[in-house]
Design an enzyme around this catalytic site. Sequence first.
Site, PDB file in Angstrom:
ATOM      1  N   TYR A   1      10.311   3.399   8.011  1.00 43.43           N
ATOM      2  CA  TYR A   1       9.084   2.812   8.535  1.00 43.43           C
ATOM      3  C   TYR A   1       8.468   3.811   9.508  1.00 43.43           C
ATOM      4  CZ  TYR A   1       6.138  -0.909  10.610  1.00 43.43           C
ATOM      5  OH  TYR A   1       5.093  -1.688  11.054  1.00 43.43           O
TER       6      TYR A   1
ATOM      7  N   LYS B   1       7.512   2.760   4.344  1.00 39.47           N
ATOM      8  CA  LYS B   1       6.372   1.950   4.771  1.00 39.47           C
ATOM      9  C   LYS B   1       5.527   2.854   5.653  1.00 39.47           C
ATOM     10  CE  LYS B   1       4.772  -2.157   7.215  1.00 39.47           C
ATOM     11  NZ  LYS B   1       5.116  -3.337   8.046  1.00 39.47           N
TER      12      LYS B   1
END
Length: 302
Positions: free
Chosen positions: A140, A168
């Site tokens: 992320y 992400k």
Amino acid sequence: MTSRRTPPFGRALCAMITPFTDEGLLDLDGAQRLADRLVSEGCDGLVLSGTTGESPTTTDAEKSALVRAVADAVGDRAAIVAGIGTADTRHTIELALEAEKAGADGLLVVTPYYSRPPQDAVEAHFRAIADSSGLPLALYDIPGRTGTRIEPETMLRLAGHPRIVAVKDCAYDLLGTQKVLAATELAYYTGCDEYVLAMYAIGGAGYISTVANVTPCHFRSILDAFDGGDPDEAVRLQQLTIPLTELMMASGLPGSVTAKALLGALGLPSGPVRAPLRPAGRETVDGLRTAYERLVAARPGR
């Protein structure tokens, strides 16, 4: 190498809120009902205990209980990705193992925050977590919150780990993203709702959306139109989301606050946010509901 990565968790993922009761306790029944709705309306996967899920203010036990409850509710209809990132490598490994026991299908791990580690330490952190569990890992990258970027060169090195399979992406750096996409098989999910079509068009895997808490069908329809050979329709559908996305994600309030406000206004499981976050005001809620209703009225099939 193909232009479209095989999405390890599906294409359309929702960064699900964590419902609480009016007293501020974890609402597992509400979480199950919301998860069932999201999957029934088009989500391939649910990301639990991310930023939108208020992970900084939920306990380790609550995170595990949430995974178990949602996994029971959706079964094999959707992937469950557990957010486990902390600023502490040892604690993150503990959460990874607990999420695996609880029934998660994958892990979302944010860059260690506040301490601002250099890139070699960031890489070592992610490798230690990937080595600790048998689950696939999504990195992320959200430097606006963590203070530290996962640099493209670090991504390229981490892509060689067999369990690091996805990203992400909230770095707002399409050039850097394309460099990694061109050289690896990492599946890139945009975490920025305004980039759903843009990321998909350059070879991304799909999205992990906060706005999808309230509009799962519409965001999926953008990808469906693009895959169906109608990029003009995909553009139209993306543009329809702009007013709601702006209110939910760029109004100065966290997405967890605006998503819960709109879900509550629609009579769906939500509950309060936990301090230090504060609930949205009435004017904000009214604006969100108006934008939502206009989007729903314009979506295909109505």
